[in-house]
Design an enzyme around this catalytic site. Structure first.
Site, PDB file in Angstrom:
ATOM      1  N   ASP A 106       5.108  33.735  15.683  1.00 37.35           N
ATOM      2  CA  ASP A 106       4.762  35.027  16.274  1.00 37.35           C
ATOM      3  C   ASP A 106       6.033  35.740  16.716  1.00 37.35           C
ATOM      4  O   ASP A 106       6.874  35.154  17.399  1.00 37.35           O
ATOM      5  CB  ASP A 106       3.832  34.813  17.471  1.00 37.35           C
ATOM      6  CG  ASP A 106       3.092  36.100  17.843  1.00 37.35           C
ATOM      7  OD1 ASP A 106       3.010  37.022  17.004  1.00 37.35           O
ATOM      8  OD2 ASP A 106       2.602  36.177  18.980  1.00 37.35           O
ATOM      9  N   HIS A 113       6.457  47.288  23.858  1.00 36.23           N
ATOM     10  CA  HIS A 113       5.856  46.092  24.464  1.00 36.23           C
ATOM     11  C   HIS A 113       6.936  45.230  25.132  1.00 36.23           C
ATOM     12  O   HIS A 113       6.771  44.815  26.283  1.00 36.23           O
ATOM     13  CB  HIS A 113       5.117  45.276  23.405  1.00 36.23           C
ATOM     14  CG  HIS A 113       4.629  43.950  23.911  1.00 36.23           C
ATOM     15  ND1 HIS A 113       3.605  43.831  24.830  1.00 36.23           N
ATOM     16  CD2 HIS A 113       5.041  42.680  23.640  1.00 36.23           C
ATOM     17  CE1 HIS A 113       3.405  42.549  25.093  1.00 36.23           C
ATOM     18  NE2 HIS A 113       4.259  41.831  24.391  1.00 36.23           N
ATOM     19  N   GLU A 179      -3.518  40.030  22.846  1.00 34.79           N
ATOM     20  CA  GLU A 179      -2.404  40.788  22.282  1.00 34.79           C
ATOM     21  C   GLU A 179      -2.863  41.294  20.922  1.00 34.79           C
ATOM     22  O   GLU A 179      -3.191  40.494  20.032  1.00 34.79           O
ATOM     23  CB  GLU A 179      -1.137  39.935  22.163  1.00 34.79           C
ATOM     24  CG  GLU A 179      -0.608  39.526  23.534  1.00 34.79           C
ATOM     25  CD  GLU A 179       0.790  38.937  23.518  1.00 34.79           C
ATOM     26  OE1 GLU A 179       1.215  38.431  22.458  1.00 34.79           O
ATOM     27  OE2 GLU A 179       1.447  38.981  24.586  1.00 34.79           O
ATOM     28  N   GLU A 181      -2.235  42.574  17.403  1.00 37.14           N
ATOM     29  CA  GLU A 181      -1.105  42.437  16.475  1.00 37.14           C
ATOM     30  C   GLU A 181      -1.594  42.566  15.035  1.00 37.14           C
ATOM     31  O   GLU A 181      -2.786  42.483  14.747  1.00 37.14           O
ATOM     32  CB  GLU A 181      -0.452  41.051  16.623  1.00 37.14           C
ATOM     33  CG  GLU A 181      -0.074  40.701  18.059  1.00 37.14           C
ATOM     34  CD  GLU A 181       0.775  39.437  18.156  1.00 37.14           C
ATOM     35  OE1 GLU A 181       1.312  38.974  17.121  1.00 37.14           O
ATOM     36  OE2 GLU A 181       0.889  38.904  19.268  1.00 37.14           O
ATOM     37  N   ASP A 213      -3.639  37.522  19.594  1.00 34.13           N
ATOM     38  CA  ASP A 213      -2.911  36.395  20.194  1.00 34.13           C
ATOM     39  C   ASP A 213      -3.371  36.256  21.652  1.00 34.13           C
ATOM     40  O   ASP A 213      -2.766  36.805  22.562  1.00 34.13           O
ATOM     41  CB  ASP A 213      -1.404  36.682  20.102  1.00 34.13           C
ATOM     42  CG  ASP A 213      -0.566  35.660  20.831  1.00 34.13           C
ATOM     43  OD1 ASP A 213      -1.055  34.538  21.065  1.00 34.13           O
ATOM     44  OD2 ASP A 213       0.593  35.992  21.164  1.00 34.13           O
ATOM     45  N   ARG A 217      -1.709  34.541  30.913  1.00 38.79           N
ATOM     46  CA  ARG A 217      -0.456  35.035  31.515  1.00 38.79           C
ATOM     47  C   ARG A 217       0.040  34.164  32.659  1.00 38.79           C
ATOM     48  O   ARG A 217       1.255  34.055  32.868  1.00 38.79           O
ATOM     49  CB  ARG A 217      -0.648  36.467  32.021  1.00 38.79           C
ATOM     50  CG  ARG A 217      -1.039  37.462  30.962  1.00 38.79           C
ATOM     51  CD  ARG A 217      -0.024  37.528  29.842  1.00 38.79           C
ATOM     52  NE  ARG A 217      -0.439  38.505  28.840  1.00 38.79           N
ATOM     53  CZ  ARG A 217       0.154  38.623  27.662  1.00 38.79           C
ATOM     54  NH1 ARG A 217       1.165  37.828  27.320  1.00 38.79           N
ATOM     55  NH2 ARG A 217      -0.261  39.524  26.800  1.00 38.79           N
ATOM     56  N   GLN A 220       1.538  31.079  31.050  1.00 40.17           N
ATOM     57  CA  GLN A 220       2.744  31.533  30.340  1.00 40.17           C
ATOM     58  C   GLN A 220       3.904  31.784  31.314  1.00 40.17           C
ATOM     59  O   GLN A 220       5.043  31.370  31.069  1.00 40.17           O
ATOM     60  CB  GLN A 220       2.418  32.820  29.582  1.00 40.17           C
ATOM     61  CG  GLN A 220       3.579  33.395  28.767  1.00 40.17           C
ATOM     62  CD  GLN A 220       3.234  34.751  28.148  1.00 40.17           C
ATOM     63  OE1 GLN A 220       2.106  35.238  28.256  1.00 40.17           O
ATOM     64  NE2 GLN A 220       4.199  35.365  27.491  1.00 40.17           N
ATOM     65  N   LYS A 233      -0.361  30.121  25.016  1.00 41.37           N
ATOM     66  CA  LYS A 233      -0.681  30.805  23.759  1.00 41.37           C
ATOM     67  C   LYS A 233      -1.433  29.910  22.768  1.00 41.37           C
ATOM     68  O   LYS A 233      -2.202  30.398  21.946  1.00 41.37           O
ATOM     69  CB  LYS A 233       0.619  31.243  23.062  1.00 41.37           C
ATOM     70  CG  LYS A 233       1.491  32.175  23.875  1.00 41.37           C
ATOM     71  CD  LYS A 233       1.012  33.589  23.745  1.00 41.37           C
ATOM     72  CE  LYS A 233       2.086  34.570  24.211  1.00 41.37           C
ATOM     73  NZ  LYS A 233       1.618  35.960  24.022  1.00 41.37           N
ATOM     74  N   THR A 237      -5.675  31.642  18.456  1.00 42.22           N
ATOM     75  CA  THR A 237      -5.203  32.887  17.846  1.00 42.22           C
ATOM     76  C   THR A 237      -6.271  33.292  16.838  1.00 42.22           C
ATOM     77  O   THR A 237      -6.604  32.508  15.946  1.00 42.22           O
ATOM     78  CB  THR A 237      -3.869  32.656  17.095  1.00 42.22           C
ATOM     79  OG1 THR A 237      -2.927  32.076  17.988  1.00 42.22           O
ATOM     80  CG2 THR A 237      -3.317  33.968  16.543  1.00 42.22           C
ATOM     81  N   GLU A 339      -0.166  44.938  30.093  1.00 40.46           N
ATOM     82  CA  GLU A 339       0.505  46.238  30.169  1.00 40.46           C
ATOM     83  C   GLU A 339      -0.452  47.349  30.597  1.00 40.46           C
ATOM     84  O   GLU A 339      -0.082  48.226  31.370  1.00 40.46           O
ATOM     85  CB  GLU A 339       1.074  46.619  28.792  1.00 40.46           C
ATOM     86  CG  GLU A 339       2.200  45.763  28.299  1.00 40.46           C
ATOM     87  CD  GLU A 339       2.480  46.077  26.842  1.00 40.46           C
ATOM     88  OE1 GLU A 339       1.949  45.350  25.976  1.00 40.46           O
ATOM     89  OE2 GLU A 339       3.196  47.052  26.568  1.00 40.46           O
TER      90      GLU A 339
HETATM   91 CA    CA Z   1       2.095  37.632  20.627  1.00 36.82          CA
END
Ligand code: CA
Length: 391
Positions: A106, A113, A179, A181, A213, A217, A220, A233, A237, A339
Site C-alpha cells: 500500500d 492526505h 481509506e 483508494e 484499506d 487509528r 495504528q 491495517k 482490506t 481527515e
Molecule cells: Ca492506505
C-alpha cells in the site's frame, strides 16, 4: 442464442467490460465479464478453459497481447449473439474475490492526505516528511486478508495508548476508519533483478479496482513507530469485485500534476507522465460524505510500480498495490474519516447524527467512475463493507 441489451448510459457498456469471478446457484466459481446488467460466462461463451479457473490469475498470466485479443473477441461476441446458457442476469450471480492476491503493498501517494495526516499525527513538525516528494512511500500489507466487497468487517482488537495514558490497554478499536483508494493488479510479473520502468506499466498491469484499506487509528498510532503500519491495517482490506482493464482507462488518462520541485530521480521519470481522472464517492450508512478525486494524486500508478521493483524485487501475477488514501484539496474530498472529522475533533453529520469514527453496524460503500471511450462513462462498481462488533 441471445442478444445482450445494454441500457442507455450504462456504466458497463462495451467500452468498459470489467472481469470478475462469479458463481450461480452454488456452482463452481469461474471468470465472467460484465456487460450492462448481464454477466457473460467466458468459459461457456468463448470455449476457453482459462476462464473456468476460480480466479483471473491464469488469464492475467497469459500477458498483454492476449488481454488485447480477448477484449476484441468479447466486443465482437456481445455485438452479436451469445449462447443462452452463457448469459446471467447480474442480480442472479454471486461475486467472489476476482484474483488470488500474491503480494500486497500500500502506497501513500496523495499529497493532500499525507499532509493532513502529518498535521494530525505530528502537529509540531513539517506535515510532509523529507522523503515524501522524492519517492512513493509505501509499506507491505497482508495479502491473505484482502476481501471481496460485501464481506463483513469484524472490529479489530489490539493495543492502544493515548499520549496522556501511562500504559497501553487492550481492547476493541474505538477509532475504526476507512481509506478510499484505487488498487492496481499486476498481470504479468518479472523475475528477480528486472525492474519495471514506468513506461512499461501497461504491459504488466492488468487492471484496477476500488479498494478500502480499513484502518484502526488507535492501534495504528501506538504501533507505527518506527516500522510503519501493522495490525492497525492487516485485519482487512476490501476490493471491488470488478477488475476494470487498464486498456479501458485510455480515455481517463490525464497529465500528472506537479513533480517539478523536486524533479523525480531518473528511474521514476515517465516519457509522458500520466494520472487517471477517476471520481470516487464515499457513502456512510447511505449518506454521501466525500468525493475523493484520483486526478489529484501526486505519484502515478506507473511510478509506484517502478519504485516497487527498482531494488530488484521480483513481481508476480496477482500482486496488488494500493494508491494510498485519495484526498483532494477540499474538505469534502478527503478519503478517510480521520481527515473528514479532523482526528475526531470536528464530527460529521451522518443521517442526522454527529459522527467521527465507525460504530458497530455501520456500512460504508465506495463507488467510482471514469471517462470511457467515445464520450462514455465507465464504472468500477462498488466496494462495500459493514462493521460487526468485536469478538
Ligand atoms: Ca492506505
Amino acid at each position: 442464442m441471445t442478444t445482450i441489451d445494454i441500457p442507455a448510459g450504462s456504466l458497463f457498456g462495451i467500452d468498459n467490460l470489467p472481469y470478475g469471478v462469479f458463481s450461480v446457484d452454488g456452482g463452481s466459481p469461474r471468470v465472467g465479464v460484465r456487460v450492462g446488467d448481464s454477466l457473460v460466462d467466458l468459459a461457456a461463451a468463448l470455449g476457453d478453459d482459462v476462464f473456468a479457473a476460480p480466479t483471473l490469475n491464469p488469464f492475467m498470466a497469459q500477458g498483454y497481447d492476449r488481454w488485447v485479443a480477448v477484449r476484441e473477441r468479447i466486443r465482437d461476441l456481445v455485438a452479436g449473439e451469445v449462447p443462452d446458457g452463457a448469459v446471467h442476469a447480474i442480480e442472479r450471480v454471486t461475486l467472489h474475490l476476482p484474483i488470488e492476491v500474491a503480494d500486497y503493498v500500500d502506497f501513500y501517494a496523495s499529497e493532500h492526505h499525507a499532509s493532513n495526516v502529518g498535521r494530525l499525527f505530528r502537529p509540531d513538525a513539517e506535515p510532509l516528511l523529507p522523503n515524501w516528494k522524492h519517492l512513493p512511500v509505501g509499506y507491505h500489507g497482508r495479502s491473505g486478508t484482502v476481501l471481496v466487497s460485501g464481506t463483513d468487517i469484524m472490529r479489530p482488537s489490539g493495543q492502544r495508548k493515548a499520549p496522556a495514558d501511562t500504559a497501553p490497554v487492550f481492547g476493541p478499536s474505538t477509532r475504526l476508519d476507512i481509506e478510499a483508494e484505487m488498487g492496481f493488479i499486476v498481470g504479468t510479473g518479472t523475475p528477480l533483478n528486472a525492474p519495471i520502468t514506468p513506461d512499461s506499466f501497461p504491459r504488466h498491469v492488468f487492471g484496477a479496482v476500488l479498494l478500502n484499506d480499513w484502518s484502526a487509528r488507535d492501534i495504528q498510532a501506538w504501533e507505527y513507530v518506527p516500522l510503519g503500519p501493522h495490525l492497525g491495517k492487516s485485519f482487512a482490506t476490501s476490493i471491488s469485485p470488478w477488475v476494470v482493464p487498464i486498456i479501458a482507462l485510455e480515455a481517463a488518462r490525464i497529465p500528472l500534476p506537479g513533480q517539478t520541485d523536486p524533479e523525480p530521480l531518473p528511474y521514476l521519470r515517465e516519457s509522458d507522465p500520466w494520472g487517471l481522472d477517476i471520481d470516487l464517492v464515499i457513502a456512510w450508512n447511505g449518506e454521501e460524505v466525500s468525493h475523493p478525486p484520483f486526478r489529484e494524486m501526486y505519484w502515478s500508478p506507473a511510478q509506484m510500480l517502478a519504485h516497487l521493483t527498482v531494488n530488484g524485487a521480483s513481481s508476480r501475477t496477482g500482486d496488488l498495490y494500493g494508491s494510498g488514501t485519495i484526498s483532494g484539496p477540499e474538505k469534502h474530498q478527503r478519503g478517510a474519516f480521520l481527515e473528514l472529522s479532523w482526528g475526531g475533533k470536528e464530527p460529521l453529520t451522518v443521517k442526522g447524527e454527529e459522527r467521527t469514527f465507525l460504530l458497530d453496524g455501520d456500512e460504508v460503500v465506495i463507488t467510482g467512475t471514469a471517462p470511457g471511450a467515445n464520450g462514455s462513462r465507465i464504472g468500477f462498481g462498488e466496494v462495500r463493507g459493514r462493521v460487526l462488533p468485536a469478538n
